[in-house]
Design a protein around this motif. Structure first.
Motif, PDB file in Angstrom:
ATOM      1  N   SER A  87       0.859  -1.184   0.000  1.00  0.00           N
ATOM      2  CA  SER A  87       0.000   0.000   0.000  1.00  0.00           C
ATOM      3  C   SER A  87       0.888   1.224   0.000  1.00  0.00           C
ATOM      4  CB  SER A  87      -0.933   0.002   1.214  1.00  0.00           C
ATOM      5  OG  SER A  87      -0.185  -0.046   2.412  1.00  0.00           O
ATOM      6  N   VAL A 117      -2.446  -2.478  -3.096  1.00  0.00           N
ATOM      7  CA  VAL A 117      -2.173  -3.418  -4.190  1.00  0.00           C
ATOM      8  C   VAL A 117      -2.443  -4.843  -3.713  1.00  0.00           C
ATOM      9  CG1 VAL A 117      -0.486  -4.219  -5.887  1.00  0.00           C
ATOM     10  CG2 VAL A 117      -0.372  -1.877  -5.029  1.00  0.00           C
ATOM     11  N   ALA A 143      -1.240  -7.886 -10.624  1.00  0.00           N
ATOM     12  CA  ALA A 143      -1.270  -7.000  -9.459  1.00  0.00           C
ATOM     13  C   ALA A 143      -2.401  -6.003  -9.663  1.00  0.00           C
ATOM     14  CB  ALA A 143       0.067  -6.269  -9.306  1.00  0.00           C
ATOM     15  N   LYS A 169      -4.197  -2.676  -8.351  1.00  0.00           N
ATOM     16  CA  LYS A 169      -4.064  -1.494  -7.488  1.00  0.00           C
ATOM     17  C   LYS A 169      -5.416  -0.796  -7.394  1.00  0.00           C
ATOM     18  CE  LYS A 169      -0.450   1.273  -7.265  1.00  0.00           C
ATOM     19  NZ  LYS A 169      -0.210   1.489  -5.837  1.00  0.00           N
ATOM     20  N   SER A 229      -9.627   1.184 -10.397  1.00  0.00           N
ATOM     21  CA  SER A 229      -8.534   0.248 -10.184  1.00  0.00           C
ATOM     22  C   SER A 229      -7.728   0.074 -11.462  1.00  0.00           C
ATOM     23  CB  SER A 229      -9.090  -1.098  -9.723  1.00  0.00           C
ATOM     24  OG  SER A 229      -8.046  -2.029  -9.519  1.00  0.00           O
ATOM     25  N   TYR A 266       2.285  -8.835 -12.874  1.00  0.00           N
ATOM     26  CA  TYR A 266       2.774  -9.209 -11.550  1.00  0.00           C
ATOM     27  C   TYR A 266       4.280  -9.444 -11.617  1.00  0.00           C
ATOM     28  CZ  TYR A 266       3.238 -11.743  -7.133  1.00  0.00           C
ATOM     29  OH  TYR A 266       3.614 -12.136  -5.880  1.00  0.00           O
ATOM     30  N   ASP A 325       3.535   3.129 -10.661  1.00  0.00           N
ATOM     31  CA  ASP A 325       2.837   4.336 -10.180  1.00  0.00           C
ATOM     32  C   ASP A 325       3.172   5.592 -10.978  1.00  0.00           C
ATOM     33  OD1 ASP A 325       1.416   2.957  -8.354  1.00  0.00           O
ATOM     34  OD2 ASP A 325       2.330   3.827  -6.580  1.00  0.00           O
TER      35      ASP A 325
END
Length: 522
Positions: free
Chosen positions: A218, A224, A237, A239, A286, A291, A363
């Motif tokens: 997080s 995540v 993954a 988010k 989201s 991954y 990100d």
């Protein structure tokens, strides 16, 4: 031009775009064969033609595209053997040929020896290849007697007749389906489906209800979770973004499309997005990413002192490679995108490592997007304060009301670089009363560099010089000093004194190459 309703063939004129770096024509209705002229685009790094109706073979002309890093041709009607030349592409890390009609023996070189970077689902007539692919063995073809040959002819004749009958049935069925409106190609549920879009209920299913067992991290932008794509079990993954206000980020999907078009081998790839309402009636946004099996750089730098520490320590060369990967990603975001993208939260938790320990920055672009998402000025100010970075990595000018900038990212990268080679977190208790990691390292350089270099690096030092001093230790510390000097320059208090990322990339590569050459001679 991905995810449109383009029809017909891919124009042969595409071969005139000799400086083309990325081609994404996925999710259309393109047909005919992949044009031979595509082989002229020798600068091509990324090729996405999935979700179309391309037929025929993968053209031999593509063997000249040796810069390719990813090729996705899934969900088409391509056939015959998979060409051997794809295994000779040195930089190819991702090859998806799923859901076509390929047949025959699988190649075994290059990308075909890497089961994690290769996808060949939905091609039932493939055989052989590496054992990791779990394909059936290819049949041995032996000479037949004349009696056997006659029997074969009979069988072939019957098979041909049946094939014609089945073919006519399929043709009639296909004609009837073409009369219906067509949107996204429908295939069995897999990674490909999720490239176009995914629902809230599918994400709930894939993450087991966003369970704490699947929570893998997080941060400033959200939490995540590890998820499984229904059907084929591919790990992703997920988010979940921190969006509190009702009706926020109306342009979310458009922003996600823009972020998906930002492609670099060292950026975490966005697979798809979800914009929906959750079970409580709140806005739910989201992003779904690839991954990364080796987790974050944070995990590798700050391992607990247990039995796994020695087996999971990062070597000097690995740290150099990761630093170059991260610097290359930032250089791309800052200088090589149509509009510069400021990361705003560069830290070890946002550096993810794949199966080959190649670094991928995550990100990116989210800070700008979340700031633009809010219509409430008061909330925008609150979000702005929270999205200027993480404590320890925030450049000093941000604390004095300065605007976010690419030089702010350079500062954060400089702190990350110092942390990588000392394994000291900028928020350690030792950094207080005005002392920072930058000041601590600047005071130790260069005479006391050995005292601040990560002790785990010194495990590499084994060779002894004629005077009894360890050769590798001396060279390792010299290399580390050079890297930390770059880190100090990047994290200078004044933005005007910081290096730009393209300069950083070149300097780090020079240091790595010099160290490898010296080590080879030692």
């Amino acid at each position: 031009m991905f995810d449109n309703h383009l029809i017909g063939s891919l124009p042969s004129e595409v071969g005139l775009l000799i400086n083309l770096v990325e081609l994404d024509a996925s999710g259309n209705n393109l047909s005919a064969e992949i044009p031979n002229s595509l082989g002229s685009c020798i600068m091509l790094v990324s090729l996405h033609l999935e979700g179309n109706e391309f037929q025929g073979i993968i053209p031999q002309s593509l063997k000249s595209l040796r810069s390719l890093e990813e090729i996705v041709l899934s969900s088409n009607n391509l056939s015959e053997q998979i060409p051997e030349f794809l295994g000779k592409f040195r930089f190819l890390r991702h090859l998806n040929l799923s859901y076509n009609n390929f047949e025959g023996k699988m190649p075994e070189e290059g990308i075909f020896s890497n089961a994690t970077g290769l996808s060949i689902l939905g091609n039932p007539n493939l055989c052989g290849g590496r054992s990791k692919l779990h394909l059936p063995a290819c049949p041995n073809i032996k000479p037949h007697s004349s009696r056997g040959l006659l029997a074969r002819k009979v069988v072939i004749s019957v098979a041909c007749a049946l094939a014609i009958i089945i073919g006519m049935s399929c043709f009639i069925g296909a004609r009837s389906m073409l009369k219906r409106p067509r949107s996204i190609p429908v295939i069995s549920r897999s990674y490909k489906d999720w490239k176009v879009g995914v629902s809230y209920s599918e994400l709930v299913q894939s993450t087991d209800g966003f369970s704490t067992e699947n929570l893998i991290g997080s941060g400033s932008f959200g939490s995540v979770y590890k998820g499984l794509v229904p059907g084929d079990g591919t790990l992703v993954a997920v988010k979940v973004l921190n969006l509190q206000q009702q009706g926020a980020s109306k342009s979310f999907m458009d922003e996600c499309k823009a972020l998906r078009s930002v492609r670099h081998r060292n950026l975490l790839k966005i697979i798809t997005a979800c914009s929906s309402i959750d079970n409580q009636g709140q806005d739910f946004k989201s992003l779904v990413f690839e991954y990364m099996v080796n987790g974050s750089l944070e995990m590798w730098l700050h391992l607990r002192n247990d039995e796994h520490t020695q087996s999971k320590r990062l070597s000097l060369v690995q740290r150099l490679d990761i630093a170059i990967d991260v610097a290359s990603a930032l250089d791309y975001l800052h200088h090589r995108c149509e509009t510069s993208i400021v990361h705003c939260d560069m830290k070890p938790n946002n550096v993810l490592l794949d199966e080959d320990m190649v670094a991928h920055v995550g990100d990116f672009g989210l800070a700008r997007f979340l700031l633009e998402a809010s219509n409430d000025p008061a909330q925008s100010q609150s979000i702005s304060t929270g999205l200027k970075g993480s404590i320890g990595y925030i450049p000093p000018e941000y604390g004095m009301g300065g605007q976010v900038s690419i030089l702010g990212d350079v500062y954060s990268f400089g702190i990350l670089l110092l942390e990588m080679f000392t394994r000291r977190c900028p928020t350690d208790d030792m950094f207080k009363d005005g002392m920072s990691i930058h000041q601590f390292i600047a005071m130790a350089m260069p005479d006391h560099a050995m005292d601040i270099v990560d002790p785990l690096l010194l495990v590499e030092c084994e060779v002894v010089d004629v005077d009894g001093s360890p050769i590798q230790a001396r060279r390792l510390v010299e290399c580390s000093i050079s890297v930390m000097q770059i880190g100090l320059s990047c994290s200078a208090t004044s933005p005007s004194e910081r290096m730009l990322m393209d300069v950083v990339v070149n300097k780090l590569k020079t240091i790595r190459d010099s160290y490898l050459n010296l080590r080879g001679r030692g």
